[in-house]
Design an enzyme around this catalytic site. Structure first.
Site, PDB file in Angstrom:
ATOM      1  N   SER A  14     -21.321  32.000 -25.385  1.00 32.21           N
ATOM      2  CA  SER A  14     -21.958  31.909 -24.059  1.00 32.21           C
ATOM      3  C   SER A  14     -21.999  33.270 -23.362  1.00 32.21           C
ATOM      4  CB  SER A  14     -21.207  30.916 -23.174  1.00 32.21           C
ATOM      5  OG  SER A  14     -19.846  31.282 -23.060  1.00 32.21           O
TER       6      SER A  14
ATOM      7  N   ASN B  92     -11.122  25.416 -20.723  1.00 33.48           N
ATOM      8  CA  ASN B  92     -11.846  24.239 -20.215  1.00 33.48           C
ATOM      9  C   ASN B  92     -11.726  24.086 -18.697  1.00 33.48           C
ATOM     10  OD1 ASN B  92     -12.322  23.906 -22.892  1.00 33.48           O
ATOM     11  ND2 ASN B  92     -11.118  22.034 -23.144  1.00 33.48           N
TER      12      ASN B  92
ATOM     13  N   THR C 208     -54.337  10.072   4.454  1.00 37.04           N
ATOM     14  CA  THR C 208     -53.653   9.194   3.504  1.00 37.04           C
ATOM     15  C   THR C 208     -54.620   9.021   2.349  1.00 37.04           C
ATOM     16  OG1 THR C 208     -54.512   7.162   4.468  1.00 37.04           O
ATOM     17  CG2 THR C 208     -52.410   7.933   5.341  1.00 37.04           C
ATOM     18  N   HIS C 209     -54.107   8.911   1.154  1.00 37.65           N
ATOM     19  CA  HIS C 209     -54.947   8.847  -0.052  1.00 37.65           C
ATOM     20  C   HIS C 209     -55.878  10.056  -0.162  1.00 37.65           C
ATOM     21  CE1 HIS C 209     -53.801   4.531  -0.287  1.00 37.65           C
ATOM     22  NE2 HIS C 209     -53.892   4.616   1.025  1.00 37.65           N
TER      23      HIS C 209
ATOM     24  N   SER D  36     -59.703  37.584  -8.993  1.00 37.20           N
ATOM     25  CA  SER D  36     -60.010  37.358 -10.399  1.00 37.20           C
ATOM     26  C   SER D  36     -60.402  38.681 -11.063  1.00 37.20           C
ATOM     27  CB  SER D  36     -61.161  36.360 -10.488  1.00 37.20           C
ATOM     28  OG  SER D  36     -61.863  36.526 -11.707  1.00 37.20           O
TER      29      SER D  36
ATOM     30  N   ASN E  61     -57.219  33.815  -4.920  1.00 37.80           N
ATOM     31  CA  ASN E  61     -56.438  32.738  -5.555  1.00 37.80           C
ATOM     32  C   ASN E  61     -55.037  32.617  -4.945  1.00 37.80           C
ATOM     33  OD1 ASN E  61     -58.547  32.188  -7.360  1.00 37.80           O
ATOM     34  ND2 ASN E  61     -57.819  33.762  -8.792  1.00 37.80           N
TER      35      ASN E  61
ATOM     36  N   TYR F 284     -13.957  17.496 -23.109  1.00 37.03           N
ATOM     37  CA  TYR F 284     -14.739  18.710 -23.301  1.00 37.03           C
ATOM     38  C   TYR F 284     -15.383  18.772 -24.678  1.00 37.03           C
ATOM     39  CZ  TYR F 284     -16.424  23.470 -23.058  1.00 37.03           C
ATOM     40  OH  TYR F 284     -17.250  24.557 -23.053  1.00 37.03           O
TER      41      TYR F 284
ATOM     42  N   GLN G 217     -21.194  23.763 -22.313  1.00 39.26           N
ATOM     43  CA  GLN G 217     -21.535  25.172 -22.114  1.00 39.26           C
ATOM     44  C   GLN G 217     -23.045  25.349 -21.910  1.00 39.26           C
ATOM     45  OE1 GLN G 217     -19.801  28.308 -24.771  1.00 39.26           O
ATOM     46  NE2 GLN G 217     -21.875  28.351 -25.608  1.00 39.26           N
TER      47      GLN G 217
HETATM   48  N1  ARG Z   1     -17.749  29.181 -23.105  1.00 44.26           N
HETATM   49  C1  ARG Z   1     -17.298  27.899 -22.704  1.00 44.26           C
HETATM   50  C2  ARG Z   1     -18.230  27.313 -21.634  1.00 44.26           C
HETATM   51  O1  ARG Z   1     -18.961  28.025 -21.065  1.00 44.26           O
HETATM   52  C3  ARG Z   1     -15.918  27.950 -22.152  1.00 44.26           C
HETATM   53  C4  ARG Z   1     -15.035  26.860 -22.613  1.00 44.26           C
HETATM   54  C5  ARG Z   1     -14.864  26.882 -24.071  1.00 44.26           C
HETATM   55  N2  ARG Z   1     -13.913  25.918 -24.469  1.00 44.26           N
HETATM   56  C6  ARG Z   1     -13.676  25.669 -25.764  1.00 44.26           C
HETATM   57  N3  ARG Z   1     -12.812  24.769 -26.038  1.00 44.26           N
HETATM   58  N4  ARG Z   1     -14.337  26.274 -26.726  1.00 44.26           N
HETATM   59  O2  ARG Z   1     -18.204  26.138 -21.401  1.00 44.26           O
END
Ligand code: ARG
Length: 496
Positions: free
Chosen positions: A24, A111, A156-157, A278, A286, A318, A323
């Site tokens: 992430s 988590n 309306t409409h 345009s 526009n 979790y 993520q």
């Molecule tokens: N990168 C994860 C997220 O954004 C963080 C938690 C990851 N937890 C795990 N057990 N891999 O949610």
């Protein structure tokens, strides 16, 4: 990294494609500051509860402070580190060594940490968006106060219905957006709760102090159940729902801006700065800003429906699926924010065209209801008969190509003979007054109605509500800044 997380369980590194696919890291930049604050608060708590000794906590805090000052550039955002949580832990360990830095993650998990960080980042976004909504509402109110006598057709409409004023029309949006801002206030209450201490899902046997951490981070309370704390994202879905509902209103307004500014309706002029032309048709103006706003309403709704779909069958608590919800949330937030900002500026420059608006009121026979009402009041006709008499008069007028201004009492008498078999008793003056759009608007003094008097009351009340909500937002911002200051002070005290 291999050393830090995988050295016990695995013998080999993660496949580079797999780590890139599951990391992430790019999105985590957004929550970096929050994650650092969470780590600071967590260490203060570990030390207070004697889970780590003061000597260790000071070293960790010092490293975290340096990181806070240096910002996200200080950490390596490599996908093989998985996420910003691991990158920050690695930074600390690199600074103070594994023996001490390795204590940082006791009694927490990524988590609870990620859920807390999203909530902390989102609460600021909610306050920002509320301020943007209130700005837009103020622009609408300003334009409304300049147009309490600008007669326009209400539809309306998408068929001309009854006369109203441009002010009354704008107030409909102002009051609606005020509700959107209020909705977000309620969402905030459920967002600003701390999941910290939930750890992976079952909390911890360490003697931690969840409330202390929550307070240090400016949360108003706890997400109580530890499994719920890490496994739920309804706070994010709720925020996205409120944004999607808000953007639905913005999309409708944007749609009307583009309709009313078309040469077909021609009832408003939008500022040149918010239009494009345009590449081939030199005459074009526009309404591109309104169009992108309208499109963004769809995109925000898309993020919400994507998010709910992602969540709907997840096993508690979790999974890494969670993520993937986070960037959807930020997309919804960012698109809403930028849309509100540009739409406020666009609204500020809108110029109504009163003559055209009035012309549409007349060509649409917008005062037909008023004439029917008058027949009920002065000629003692049941409303249904009055409706039919006026309806027939207009059908005849349309056939003869007679506009509203050319209709005479004779026309009404003729249609009343056709419908009820006699002539209605109503004076010339009463007839003219009933068909006059200004009279129609002026008579509607009921609460919420378009009469200038009523509109003024609505403007005053809405303005007050905007100011009140502004105060709530400001006091929440203040509470957050104070929590930040307090956390900094508490950390500094460790070094005195
Ligand atoms: N990168 C994860 C997220 O954004 C963080 C938690 C990851 N937890 C795990 N057990 N891999 O949610």
């Amino acid at each position: 990294m291999m050393k830090m997380l995988r050295r016990g369980r695995f013998g080999r590194k993660m496949d580079p494609l797999a780590s890139e696919y599951t990391s992430s890291m790019p999105e985590d930049v957004r929550i970096f500051d929050s994650v650092v604050s969470i780590n600071l608060a967590h260490v203060l708590m570990l030390q207070k509860r004697k889970i780590i000794e003061k000597r260790a906590s000071k070293k960790i805090l010092k490293a975290l402070l340096a990181l806070q000052r240096g910002g996200v550039r200080r950490v390596e955002l490599k996908p093989e580190l998985e996420d910003v949580h691991m990158a920050i832990e690695k930074y600390v360990i690199d600074k103070v060594g594994e023996k001490i830095g390795g204590k940082l993650h006791a009694a927490k998990s990524r988590n609870d940490q990620v859920a807390a960080a999203i909530r902390m980042t989102l609460r600021r976004d909610i306050l920002d968006i509320q301020k943007e909504i209130l700005n837009l509402a103020k622009e609408l109110l300003k334009l409304a106060s300049q147009n309490s006598k600008t007669i326009m057709p209400g539809y309306t409409h998408l068929q001309v219905a009854q006369p109203t004023t441009f002010a009354h029309y704008l107030l409909a949006y102002a009051q609606r957006f005020l509700r959107d801002a209020e909705r977000l206030s309620q969402v905030y209450e459920r967002v600003n709760l701390s999941p910290m201490g939930a750890c992976a899902l079952a909390g911890t046997g360490f003697p931690i102090d969840r409330s202390y951490v929550a307070k240090l981070l400016g949360f108003d309370g706890l997400v109580e159940n530890t499994m719920d704390a890490v496994g739920s994202r309804d706070f994010a879905l709720e925020a996205m729902s409120a944004l999607a509902i808000l953007m639905c209103g913005i999309g409708r307004m944007a749609e009307e801006i583009s309709l009313w500014s078309s040469s077909e309706f021609d009832m408003i002029e939008i500022p040149e700065e918010f239009a494009s032309t345009s590449s081939i048709m030199p005459q074009k103006k526009n309404p591109v800003v309104a169009e992108i706003a309208r499109a963004n309403a769809g995109r925000v709704l898309g993020e919400l429906s994507g998010g709910i779909s992602l969540m709907k069958s997840l096993p508690q608590s979790y999974s890494l699926d969670l993520q993937e919800l986070t960037p959807m949330l930020w997309n919804a937030v960012d698109r809403t924010k930028s849309t509100l900002r540009v739409m406020s500026k666009l609204v500020r420059g809108i110029k109504p065209k009163p003559e055209v608006m009035f012309g549409r009121v007349e060509s649409g026979y917008a005062t037909a209801t008023d004439l029917a009402d008058t027949l009920v009041q002065v000629a003692d006709l049941p409303f249904r008969d009055a409706h039919a008499v006026v309806g027939r008069m207009i059908a005849n007028a349309l056939r003869e190509g007679k506009p509203l201004g050319k209709l005479s009492l004779e026309d009404l008498k003729a249609s009343s003979r056709e419908i009820v078999g006699r002539e209605v008793k109503i004076s010339e003056e009463e007839f003219k007054k009933a068909l006059n759009p200004e009279e129609s608007v002026r008579s509607r003094t009921l609460p919420g109605g378009p009469a200038p008097k009523s509109v003024k009351r609505q403007i005053d009340r809405t303005r007050k509500a905007v100011e009140n909500l502004k105060k709530t937002v400001a006091s929440r911002e203040k509470a957050l800044s104070e929590a930040e200051k307090n956390l900094r002070r508490k950390v500094e005290e460790e070094f005195e």
